[in-house]
Write an enzyme that holds these catalytic residues in place. Structure first.
Site, PDB file in Angstrom:
ATOM      1  N   CYS A  32      25.325  33.447  -3.790  1.00 30.54           N
ATOM      2  CA  CYS A  32      26.176  33.965  -6.047  1.00 30.54           C
ATOM      3  C   CYS A  32      25.227  34.182  -6.971  1.00 30.54           C
ATOM      4  CB  CYS A  32      25.695  32.643  -6.870  1.00 30.54           C
ATOM      5  SG  CYS A  32      26.161  30.578  -5.530  1.00 30.54           S
ATOM      6  N   ARG A  76      27.701  38.983  -3.047  1.00 29.89           N
ATOM      7  CA  ARG A  76      26.787  38.214  -3.379  1.00 29.89           C
ATOM      8  C   ARG A  76      27.171  36.597  -3.066  1.00 29.89           C
ATOM      9  NH1 ARG A  76      21.633  39.049  -4.816  1.00 29.89           N
ATOM     10  NH2 ARG A  76      20.767  36.896  -4.968  1.00 29.89           N
ATOM     11  N   TRP A  86      28.985  31.282  -4.115  1.00 23.60           N
ATOM     12  CA  TRP A  86      29.340  30.813  -2.469  1.00 23.60           C
ATOM     13  C   TRP A  86      28.557  29.900  -2.472  1.00 23.60           C
ATOM     14  CZ3 TRP A  86      26.193  29.698   1.068  1.00 23.60           C
ATOM     15  CH2 TRP A  86      26.403  29.878   2.733  1.00 23.60           C
ATOM     16  N   ASN A 124      22.141  29.316  -9.558  1.00 21.51           N
ATOM     17  CA  ASN A 124      21.926  30.390  -7.503  1.00 21.51           C
ATOM     18  C   ASN A 124      20.969  29.286  -7.437  1.00 21.51           C
ATOM     19  OD1 ASN A 124      22.167  31.930  -5.067  1.00 21.51           O
ATOM     20  ND2 ASN A 124      20.372  33.375  -6.266  1.00 21.51           N
ATOM     21  N   GLY A 125      21.357  28.830  -6.051  1.00 27.30           N
ATOM     22  CA  GLY A 125      20.171  27.834  -5.506  1.00 27.30           C
ATOM     23  C   GLY A 125      20.408  26.228  -4.946  1.00 27.30           C
ATOM     24  N   GLU A 148      23.357  43.062  18.154  1.00 31.66           N
ATOM     25  CA  GLU A 148      23.606  43.557  17.203  1.00 31.66           C
ATOM     26  C   GLU A 148      25.494  44.600  17.170  1.00 31.66           C
ATOM     27  OE1 GLU A 148      23.040  43.832  14.269  1.00 31.66           O
ATOM     28  OE2 GLU A 148      23.634  44.910  12.728  1.00 31.66           O
ATOM     29  N   LYS A 179      28.142  42.169  14.502  1.00 32.93           N
ATOM     30  CA  LYS A 179      29.184  43.212  13.980  1.00 32.93           C
ATOM     31  C   LYS A 179      30.835  42.948  14.205  1.00 32.93           C
ATOM     32  CE  LYS A 179      27.162  43.982  11.267  1.00 32.93           C
ATOM     33  NZ  LYS A 179      26.011  43.997  11.132  1.00 32.93           N
ATOM     34  N   GLU A 183      31.349  39.226  12.887  1.00 31.63           N
ATOM     35  CA  GLU A 183      31.074  38.836  10.952  1.00 31.63           C
ATOM     36  C   GLU A 183      32.408  39.721  10.616  1.00 31.63           C
ATOM     37  OE1 GLU A 183      27.923  40.119   9.269  1.00 31.63           O
ATOM     38  OE2 GLU A 183      27.347  41.607  10.451  1.00 31.63           O
ATOM     39  N   HIS A 217      25.387  34.328  36.471  1.00 31.70           N
ATOM     40  CA  HIS A 217      25.384  33.325  36.648  1.00 31.70           C
ATOM     41  C   HIS A 217      26.213  32.308  34.939  1.00 31.70           C
ATOM     42  CE1 HIS A 217      21.834  34.578  38.626  1.00 31.70           C
ATOM     43  NE2 HIS A 217      21.963  35.183  37.919  1.00 31.70           N
ATOM     44  N   LYS A 255      26.210  38.284   0.864  1.00 33.10           N
ATOM     45  CA  LYS A 255      25.590  39.207   1.081  1.00 33.10           C
ATOM     46  C   LYS A 255      23.476  38.974   1.686  1.00 33.10           C
ATOM     47  CE  LYS A 255      23.801  43.694   2.029  1.00 33.10           C
ATOM     48  NZ  LYS A 255      24.355  43.990   3.817  1.00 33.10           N
TER      49      LYS A 255
END
Ligand code: F6R
Length: 605
Positions: A2, A27, A75, A99-100, A478, A482, A485, A501, A600
């Site tokens: 947010c 955000r 968000w 936000n939170g 990584e 990448k 996402e 295995h 983000k």
């Protein structure tokens, strides 16, 4: 999570709020809204699902003439993505953005008997109604009482109907920064929204109430006493938060990596050796520890995985890496002899922050690697090594990862020097090798990865595998993240010897396998693993050093990076893996910079 912005001043509030929301959109971007006082001092709220661009269209001339308002880009946490759940929330005389997460919102709903008043499913609206109940004309007293009720994290910006031109704010854990500028007073979740207006700002201290009017900002503690917050300087410029001709922030940020590396490394070199004097980091934290524990999330945690593989063989002490969201609920085996290295681009990731606080409670010394100056993690750590990547806007981290690695490499080198694992000449050679990785990154940026037919192949697949051994395995983690996402192609990273295995059962005709084989001591083993998947029909993209001996026909696509010492190949490899993900996302016509469901900065659990 947010984005929040508030403005009071002589300029048109509507423009400032909408532009600020565009800057903060990374955000969170499932809905957006603004609330403002109109020219007759009446509050209006416009909010809807979708991105800020859509809100801009809806608003067109609404907000004209306003000089005070608040804006939010969401968000979703509590309550789905819908117009009614978007912020601001109105409750009686209160207009509020949040936000939170308010953890006890359910109990508060019952305690204040709010069920019939609530229009949305959000925890935030509960806070708005409670505030309205407490409000008797004394804004600060009402906000104090609200803060006493809430369990959880929050950054609130609030307007009261009978206080035109005023915005109040308070935060606990969730970030807020503010600045009084010649263009008026601003408050926001992060600096990107302030950069166009000012070079100086302050971090809203936790448990303080901020009062914003068109001509000043005042900060009060919970006893109502005025306090003077510590002013800080922004060292990012407006350009840093623009695309500058690139189609996406991610591509721009990939290109910025060599510069970001130089900015992070060079100021910390003295006589060819790593030197943290200016950062105030003393050598005794390196000399006195018997183990290192690295804690972070996502990409930052993957940087930690590389550091572990690099550090242990050199330092000969245990180096552990933990996922912050797990670590915070464990009883970690750390003590006053442990150096805990915390890694976070934003410096606000809630799990990482909790891990930092837990580490301190065990008496461990904490050193954080952070990109955002003045962020909570930076402020609460014993020591901080800032990376100098500038603002990272694309949700997928690229340049922050490279500079986190650069910082970790420098820490390893300083530590090896201090502990006698490196001589001065070995440490100096190590740093020379690190600097040599920068032109190797430039080379990879200029190679036309997108022209190879791998992207066409990748975008038609559901699943991919990344594999490597040793450091290459750490890099592949990584690479897989990448790709997942931003292209939504399922990707798994495997230690190459582990594939057989179980997972090799998934390798069938044409399944792409991205094999990283830059580590000489396990090169022949890696090549055997490549043959194993090739024999089962995989489409192999092989990444090796320039002069590596690999048979013709072993790989469908073979990408060579410049010859570097094995420990430094991660830097050019990271560029290739980022570009593969980038072009796969572009090839699928997806939103590269703002992939679905993500945000983000993860400031909620
Ligand atoms: C992935 C990505 C995330 C972050 C993670 C930690 O591209 O960006 O995995 O790395 O959310 O964020 P910071 O570093 O801000 O703590």
């Amino acid at each position: 999570m947010c984005g929040i912005i508030g403005y009071s001043g002589p300029l048109e509030a509507g423009n400032i709020l909408l532009n600020g929301l565009s800057q903060l959109e990374y955000r969170g971007y499932d809905s957006a809204g603004i609330g403002y006082f109109d020219t007759a001092s009446k509050v209006h709220v416009v909010k809807e699902t979708g991105k800020v661009a859509k809100l801009k269209e809806t608003l067109s001339s609404a907000g004209d003439g306003s000089h005070c308002g608040i804006g939010h880009t969401r968000w979703a946490t509590h309550g789905g993505v819908s117009d009614v759940n978007a912020h601001p929330h109105r409750a009686g005389r209160v207009t509020l953005i949040h936000n939170g997460i308010i953890e006890n919102y359910h109990r508060l709903t019952q305690e204040f008997d709010l069920e019939s008043s609530l229009l949305s499913q959000t925890d935030s609206e509960v806070a708005a109604w409670i505030l309205d109940r407490f409000y008797d004309g004394d804004a600060q007293s009402a906000i104090r009482k609200l803060a006493e009720c809430i369990v959880g994290s929050y950054a609130f910006c609030i307007m009261f109907d009978d206080r035109p031109g005023e915005i109040y704010a308070i935060r606990s854990v969730s970030p807020l920064v503010a600045s009084y500028t010649p263009s008026g007073a601003l408050i926001a979740s992060d600096l990107t929204a302030l950069i166009p207006y000012t070079k100086s700002y302050f971090v809203v201290p936790e448990g303080h109430i901020v009062k914003i009017t068109g001509y000043k900002i005042s900060v009060f503690n919970l006893d109502g006493e005025k306090t003077a917050p510590e002013m800080m300087e922004i060292n990012w410029n407006t350009d840093a938060a623009m695309k500058n001709g690139f189609p996406h922030f991610m591509l721009k940020e990939i290109h910025e990596q060599p510069e970001a590396m130089k900015n992070t490394i060079l100021p910390r070199m003295a006589k060819g050796l790593p030197d943290f004097t200016d950062d105030g980091i003393p050598d005794d934290i390196f000399a006195g520890c018997s183990q290192i524990h690295i804690v972070a999330c996502g990409t930052a945690m993957h940087a930690g995985m590389v550091a572990r593989a690099l550090m242990e063989p050199v330092l000969r002490i245990p180096v552990m890496v933990s996922i912050a969201s797990e670590f915070r609920y464990e009883e970690p085996l750390i003590n006053e002899h442990t150096l805990v290295i915390i890694i976070s681009q934003s410096g606000e990731t809630i799990d990482t922050l909790a891990a930092l606080r837990l580490s301190k409670s065990y008496g461990s010394r904490t050193l954080s690697i952070v990109n955002v100056k003045g962020s909570t993690i930076a402020r609460e750590s014993d020591y901080v090594l800032y990376t100098h990547a500038g603002p990272e806007i694309a949700v997928a981290s690229t340049k922050a990862y490279s500079v986190q690695l650069a910082a970790l490499y420098m820490i390893s080198c300083r530590m090896a020097l201090v502990r006698g694992s490196f001589t001065k000449s070995q440490a100096s050679a190590f740093l020379t090798d690190l600097l040599d990785a920068i032109p190797a990154m430039e080379t990879m940026i200029s190679r036309k990865i997108e022209e190879k037919n791998m992207v066409t192949h990748l975008i038609n697949q559901q699943d991919t595998f990344f594999m490597g051994r040793g450091l290459d395995y750490a890099f592949s983690l990584e690479g897989a993240l990448k790709l997942k996402e931003i292209s939504y192609i399922h990707a798994e990273a495997y230690a190459a010897g582990e594939l057989k295995h179980g997972t090799i059962a998934l390798i069938t005709q044409d399944v792409p396998v991205i094999a990283i084989a830059t580590q000489e001591h396990v090169f022949s083993k890696m090549i055997s693993n490549v043959r194993e998947v090739k024999a089962r029909g995989a489409f192999v993209i092989l990444l090796t050093k320039e002069h590596a001996q690999a048979d013709q026909g072993l790989a469908d696509i073979h990408i060579r990076i410049p010859d570097l010492d094995d420990r430094f190949t991660v830097f050019p490899i990271a560029v290739i893996l980022q570009l593969i993900a980038y072009y796969a996302s572009v090839g699928k016509n997806l939103d590269v910079d703002q992939p679905r469901n993500l945000a983000k900065s993860v400031t909620v659990e």
